[in-house]
Design an enzyme around this catalytic site. Structure first.
Site, PDB file in Angstrom:
ATOM      1  N   CYS A  13     -12.191   1.750  25.324  1.00 53.41           N
ATOM      2  CA  CYS A  13     -11.657   3.110  25.488  1.00 53.41           C
ATOM      3  C   CYS A  13     -12.782   4.116  25.233  1.00 53.41           C
ATOM      4  N   CYS A  55     -13.891   4.116  21.518  1.00 50.89           N
ATOM      5  CA  CYS A  55     -14.747   2.984  21.144  1.00 50.89           C
ATOM      6  C   CYS A  55     -16.136   3.132  21.765  1.00 50.89           C
ATOM      7  N   CYS A  86     -10.822  -1.913  20.753  1.00 48.77           N
ATOM      8  CA  CYS A  86     -10.762  -2.515  22.099  1.00 48.77           C
ATOM      9  C   CYS A  86     -12.141  -2.640  22.727  1.00 48.77           C
ATOM     10  N   HIS A 114       0.878  -3.528   6.250  1.00 45.05           N
ATOM     11  CA  HIS A 114      -0.276  -3.388   7.160  1.00 45.05           C
ATOM     12  C   HIS A 114      -1.546  -3.946   6.533  1.00 45.05           C
ATOM     13  N   GLU A 115      -1.412  -4.708   5.434  1.00 41.85           N
ATOM     14  CA  GLU A 115      -2.601  -5.175   4.711  1.00 41.85           C
ATOM     15  C   GLU A 115      -2.484  -6.690   4.520  1.00 41.85           C
ATOM     16  N   ARG A 150      -3.448  -3.298  -7.110  1.00 49.58           N
ATOM     17  CA  ARG A 150      -2.860  -3.915  -5.931  1.00 49.58           C
ATOM     18  C   ARG A 150      -1.903  -5.035  -6.318  1.00 49.58           C
ATOM     19  N   ARG A 152      -2.576   3.305  20.966  1.00 48.73           N
ATOM     20  CA  ARG A 152      -2.081   4.258  19.994  1.00 48.73           C
ATOM     21  C   ARG A 152      -0.652   4.729  20.248  1.00 48.73           C
ATOM     22  N   CYS A 162      -9.833   3.943  17.829  1.00 52.00           N
ATOM     23  CA  CYS A 162      -9.531   3.370  19.148  1.00 52.00           C
ATOM     24  C   CYS A 162      -8.196   3.918  19.660  1.00 52.00           C
ATOM     25  N   CYS A 194      -6.916  -3.077   4.313  1.00 54.41           N
ATOM     26  CA  CYS A 194      -6.764  -1.626   4.141  1.00 54.41           C
ATOM     27  C   CYS A 194      -7.667  -1.096   3.041  1.00 54.41           C
ATOM     28  N   CYS A 253       0.842  -1.199   0.000  1.00 51.78           N
ATOM     29  CA  CYS A 253       0.000   0.000   0.000  1.00 51.78           C
ATOM     30  C   CYS A 253       0.880   1.252   0.000  1.00 51.78           C
ATOM     31  N   HIS A 254       0.263   2.385  -0.337  1.00 43.95           N
ATOM     32  CA  HIS A 254       1.011   3.640  -0.460  1.00 43.95           C
ATOM     33  C   HIS A 254       1.762   4.040   0.793  1.00 43.95           C
ATOM     34  N   THR A 255       1.154   3.786   1.940  1.00 43.40           N
ATOM     35  CA  THR A 255       1.787   4.217   3.181  1.00 43.40           C
ATOM     36  C   THR A 255       3.100   3.485   3.428  1.00 43.40           C
TER      37      THR A 255
HETATM   38  P1  NAD Z   1      -3.393   5.033  -6.379  1.00 43.39           P
HETATM   39  O1  NAD Z   1      -2.050   5.557  -6.695  1.00 43.39           O
HETATM   40  O2  NAD Z   1      -3.738   3.633  -6.748  1.00 43.39           O
HETATM   41  O3  NAD Z   1      -4.498   5.981  -7.033  1.00 43.39           O
HETATM   42  C1  NAD Z   1      -4.387   7.353  -7.131  1.00 43.39           C
HETATM   43  C2  NAD Z   1      -5.096   7.789  -8.416  1.00 43.39           C
HETATM   44  O4  NAD Z   1      -5.136   9.213  -8.448  1.00 43.39           O
HETATM   45  C3  NAD Z   1      -4.391   7.330  -9.689  1.00 43.39           C
HETATM   46  O5  NAD Z   1      -5.300   6.666 -10.543  1.00 43.39           O
HETATM   47  C4  NAD Z   1      -3.887   8.634 -10.298  1.00 43.39           C
HETATM   48  O6  NAD Z   1      -3.878   8.620 -11.725  1.00 43.39           O
HETATM   49  C5  NAD Z   1      -4.915   9.633  -9.760  1.00 43.39           C
HETATM   50  N1  NAD Z   1      -4.435  11.019  -9.761  1.00 43.39           N
HETATM   51  C6  NAD Z   1      -3.186  11.464  -9.449  1.00 43.39           C
HETATM   52  N2  NAD Z   1      -3.132  12.807  -9.591  1.00 43.39           N
HETATM   53  C7  NAD Z   1      -4.351  13.207 -10.017  1.00 43.39           C
HETATM   54  C8  NAD Z   1      -4.918  14.480 -10.358  1.00 43.39           C
HETATM   55  N3  NAD Z   1      -4.196  15.600 -10.292  1.00 43.39           N
HETATM   56  N4  NAD Z   1      -6.211  14.530 -10.743  1.00 43.39           N
HETATM   57  C9  NAD Z   1      -6.951  13.395 -10.812  1.00 43.39           C
HETATM   58  N5  NAD Z   1      -6.472  12.174 -10.507  1.00 43.39           N
HETATM   59  C10 NAD Z   1      -5.192  12.077 -10.116  1.00 43.39           C
HETATM   60  O7  NAD Z   1      -3.606   5.237  -4.808  1.00 43.39           O
HETATM   61  P2  NAD Z   1      -4.662   4.523  -3.845  1.00 43.39           P
HETATM   62  O8  NAD Z   1      -4.128   3.227  -3.400  1.00 43.39           O
HETATM   63  O9  NAD Z   1      -5.993   4.561  -4.489  1.00 43.39           O
HETATM   64  O10 NAD Z   1      -4.601   5.514  -2.586  1.00 43.39           O
HETATM   65  C11 NAD Z   1      -5.101   6.830  -2.688  1.00 43.39           C
HETATM   66  C12 NAD Z   1      -4.838   7.616  -1.416  1.00 43.39           C
HETATM   67  O11 NAD Z   1      -5.595   7.081  -0.342  1.00 43.39           O
HETATM   68  C13 NAD Z   1      -3.381   7.615  -0.929  1.00 43.39           C
HETATM   69  O12 NAD Z   1      -3.069   8.935  -0.502  1.00 43.39           O
HETATM   70  C14 NAD Z   1      -3.413   6.672   0.246  1.00 43.39           C
HETATM   71  O13 NAD Z   1      -2.382   6.932   1.164  1.00 43.39           O
HETATM   72  C15 NAD Z   1      -4.773   7.002   0.806  1.00 43.39           C
HETATM   73  N6  NAD Z   1      -5.339   6.040   1.781  1.00 43.39           N
HETATM   74  C16 NAD Z   1      -5.994   6.561   2.844  1.00 43.39           C
HETATM   75  C17 NAD Z   1      -6.534   5.723   3.808  1.00 43.39           C
HETATM   76  C18 NAD Z   1      -7.310   6.274   4.957  1.00 43.39           C
HETATM   77  O14 NAD Z   1      -7.656   5.518   5.873  1.00 43.39           O
HETATM   78  N7  NAD Z   1      -7.644   7.551   4.974  1.00 43.39           N
HETATM   79  C19 NAD Z   1      -6.369   4.327   3.684  1.00 43.39           C
HETATM   80  C20 NAD Z   1      -5.717   3.823   2.553  1.00 43.39           C
HETATM   81  C21 NAD Z   1      -5.203   4.689   1.604  1.00 43.39           C
HETATM   82  C1  022 Z   2      -3.326   3.298   5.231  1.00 40.35           C
HETATM   83  N1  022 Z   2      -3.310   4.626   5.363  1.00 40.35           N
HETATM   84  C2  022 Z   2      -2.922   5.157   4.182  1.00 40.35           C
HETATM   85  C3  022 Z   2      -2.719   4.125   3.347  1.00 40.35           C
HETATM   86  N2  022 Z   2      -2.972   2.983   4.010  1.00 40.35           N
HETATM   87  C4  022 Z   2      -3.621   5.330   6.506  1.00 40.35           C
HETATM   88  C5  022 Z   2      -2.678   6.157   7.060  1.00 40.35           C
HETATM   89  C6  022 Z   2      -3.008   6.885   8.213  1.00 40.35           C
HETATM   90  C7  022 Z   2      -4.264   6.769   8.780  1.00 40.35           C
HETATM   91  C8  022 Z   2      -5.189   5.906   8.215  1.00 40.35           C
HETATM   92  C9  022 Z   2      -4.861   5.184   7.078  1.00 40.35           C
HETATM   93  C10 022 Z   2      -4.609   7.539   9.914  1.00 40.35           C
HETATM   94  C11 022 Z   2      -5.601   8.492   9.967  1.00 40.35           C
HETATM   95  C12 022 Z   2      -5.607   9.029  11.244  1.00 40.35           C
HETATM   96  C13 022 Z   2      -4.618   8.384  11.961  1.00 40.35           C
HETATM   97  N3  022 Z   2      -3.978   7.496  11.145  1.00 40.35           N
HETATM   98  C14 022 Z   2      -4.310   8.641  13.378  1.00 40.35           C
HETATM   99  C15 022 Z   2      -5.105   7.733  14.220  1.00 40.35           C
HETATM  100  C16 022 Z   2      -5.074   8.139  15.673  1.00 40.35           C
HETATM  101  O1  022 Z   2      -4.353   9.086  16.010  1.00 40.35           O
HETATM  102  O2  022 Z   2      -5.800   7.503  16.438  1.00 40.35           O
HETATM  103  C17 022 Z   2      -2.919   6.674  11.517  1.00 40.35           C
HETATM  104  C18 022 Z   2      -3.141   5.325  11.873  1.00 40.35           C
HETATM  105  C19 022 Z   2      -2.064   4.505  12.261  1.00 40.35           C
HETATM  106  C20 022 Z   2      -0.777   5.021  12.329  1.00 40.35           C
HETATM  107  C21 022 Z   2      -0.561   6.348  11.982  1.00 40.35           C
HETATM  108  C22 022 Z   2      -1.628   7.161  11.589  1.00 40.35           C
HETATM  109  C23 022 Z   2       0.361   4.154  12.774  1.00 40.35           C
HETATM  110  O3  022 Z   2       0.154   3.065  13.211  1.00 40.35           O
HETATM  111  N4  022 Z   2       1.589   4.574  12.651  1.00 40.35           N
HETATM  112  C24 022 Z   2      -4.510   4.727  11.806  1.00 40.35           C
HETATM  113 ZN    ZN Z   3      -2.940   1.046   3.380  1.00 38.24          ZN
END
Ligand code: NAD
Ligand code: 022
Ligand code: ZN
Length: 376
Positions: free
Chosen positions: A95, A98, A92, A62-63, A371, A110, A106, A169, A40-42
């Site tokens: 907390c 939760c 949990c 993490h996945e 993926r 953390r 949760c 994830c 994954c991206h992270t």
């Molecule tokens: P990915 O790279 O597979 O997809 C990103 C897409 O965005 C691509 O298709 C790309 O072409 C497009 N893109 C890039 N720049 C663009 C622009 N200017 N305009 C329009 N489209 C554009 O990534 P992903 O796996 O889908 O992840 C996306 C994001 O979600 C990442 O930042 C990732 O870290 C985040 N994420 C967040 C959480 C969360 O819990 N909040 C969990 C997982 C992933």
């Molecule tokens: C997963 N992420 C991006 C791609 N794959 C992702 C990254 C960060 C978070 C969620 C998904 C996130 C959002 C908010 C928080 N995190 C903070 C949560 C909190 O403070 O309770 C986050 C998480 C875990 C971790 C860091 C940031 C870590 O374990 N290092 C859920």
């Molecule tokens: Zn992820």
């Protein structure tokens, strides 16, 4: 015990596959044999060194999905042989967070999770006598890992590991943002920025809840076909929009508002780009549109808009792990996959061996994969 793992020794270096020592589970902990893990991206972001919270040496990932091998003292909810998905957002059920029913974040473990250690403050992994840190409480880039019981969802045993690891994830993040965070209603118009792994799962979540119009926005035209398969009804490539002043950028927001007759009831940012976060907010419908940020922007980035955008009734919210409560919701999502209500198989574009894990990050970098999954 000896385990095979990909170690991130330092920022900017490729992962190295080594035999690592893993201690058994202590009180409240569980030893899991990891059968498959997604990249994954992270993981890539942390490995790059751009993540100011990244710690080294560590075992990333993490996945995952796997099988319980051994449980520590006091573990009551899992037994050896159970199939499980690790949770970087634990549950949990005790907390304040939760119990609030208002958040999935949760707080039980953390602080230690962020420091790369187990809740007792120590690491179970070591290499040549020196500790190696855990990552996001999961460390799935190893064929065995130890997690707290509260960070494991027990799932049905007939589900294939190489597909359900993605529920750890990406799948849950995208589908959950629609169901649990935004709570999209049937008949809604939805706009999705970014059609990668997350955006495609937002699209299938929107289809599942009965959204009637699902507009996808991406600069990669190669993403259109798969997005249509997942339920996208309209595709917008910002690069194809003509600008009024002859400059490089067309008016994406204006175009989306016109296309949808007023804007999206729900919009989602699935890239991690603050400019797109602003566009996603501003193309949400005046008066009631809700824009959900899912993409994780690089450290230090800021978002901006005019207050007028919010005063006129748009709401800006964010979602972590799709707002899902891991132990409660992840097993349900596995059931939806097994019942054919959601699709995962076409999103797993590459299967790799652990030795090939660095190639998986290169595929991600080049935008060639949705993926990649490592099977142990
Ligand atoms: P990915 O790279 O597979 O997809 C990103 C897409 O965005 C691509 O298709 C790309 O072409 C497009 N893109 C890039 N720049 C663009 C622009 N200017 N305009 C329009 N489209 C554009 O990534 P992903 O796996 O889908 O992840 C996306 C994001 O979600 C990442 O930042 C990732 O870290 C985040 N994420 C967040 C959480 C969360 O819990 N909040 C969990 C997982 C992933
Ligand atoms: C997963 N992420 C991006 C791609 N794959 C992702 C990254 C960060 C978070 C969620 C998904 C996130 C959002 C908010 C928080 N995190 C903070 C949560 C909190 O403070 O309770 C986050 C998480 C875990 C971790 C860091 C940031 C870590 O374990 N290092 C859920
Ligand atoms: Zn992820």
């Amino acid at each position: 015990m000896d385990v095979r793992a990909a170690i991130a020794f330092e920022a900017g270096q490729p992962l190295r596959i080594e035999t690592v020592q893993l201690d058994g589970p202590r009180a409240g902990e569980v030893l899991v044999e990891i059968k498959a893990t997604g990249l994954c991206h992270t993981d890539k972001y942390t490995l790059s060194g751009a993540d100011p919270e990244g710690l080294f040496p560590a075992i990333l990932g993490h996945e995952g999905a796997g099988i319980v091998v051994e449980v520590g003292a006091g573990v009551t909810g899992l037994v050896p042989g159970d199939h499980v998905i690790p949770l970087y957002t634990p549950e949990c059920r005790q907390c304040r967070s939760c119990l609030s029913r208002k958040t999935n974040l949760c707080t039980a473990i953390r602080p230690t999770q962020g420091r790369g250690v187990m809740p007792d403050g120590s690491s179970r992994f070591s290499f040549q006598g020196r500790p190696v840190l855990h990552y996001m409480g999961c460390s799935t880039f190893a064929n065995y890992t130890v997690l707290p019981e509260i960070a494991l969802a027990k799932v049905r045993e007939d589900a294939p590991f190489d597909k359900i690891c993605y529920i750890g994830c990406g799948v849950t993040t995208g589908i959950g943002a629609v169901l649990f965070t935004a709570r999209v209603e049937p008949g809604s118009t939805v706009i999705v920025f970014g059609l990668g792994g997350i955006g495609l799962n937002v699209i299938q979540g929107a289809r599942m809840v009965g959204a009637t119009r699902i507009v996808g926005v991406d600069i990669n035209p190669g993403r259109e076909a798969m997005a249509r398969q997942f339920g996208m009804t309209d595709f917008v490539n910002p690069k194809d929009l003509k600008s009024k002043d002859g400059g490089p950028d067309g008016d994406v927001v204006g175009h989306l508002i016109e296309l949808t007759g007023g804007g999206g009831d729900y919009t989602f940012e699935c890239v991690g780009n603050p400019t797109l976060m602003r566009q996603a907010l501003e193309c949400a419908h005046r008066g009631w549109g809700v824009s959900t940020i899912i993409g994780v922007a690089a450290a230090g980035q800021e978002i901006a808009t005019r207050p007028f955008q919010l005063v006129t009734g748009r709401r800006w919210i964010g979602s972590a792990f799709g707002g899902a409560r891991g132990r409660t919701d992840v097993p349900k999502i596995v059931d939806w996959y097994m019942d054919g209500r959601i699709s995962i198989d076409p999103l797993i574009t590459h299967h790799l061996k652990l030795d090939e894990i660095n190639e998986g990050f290169e595929l991600m970098e080049r935008g060639e994969s949705i993926r990649s999954v490592v099977m142990f």
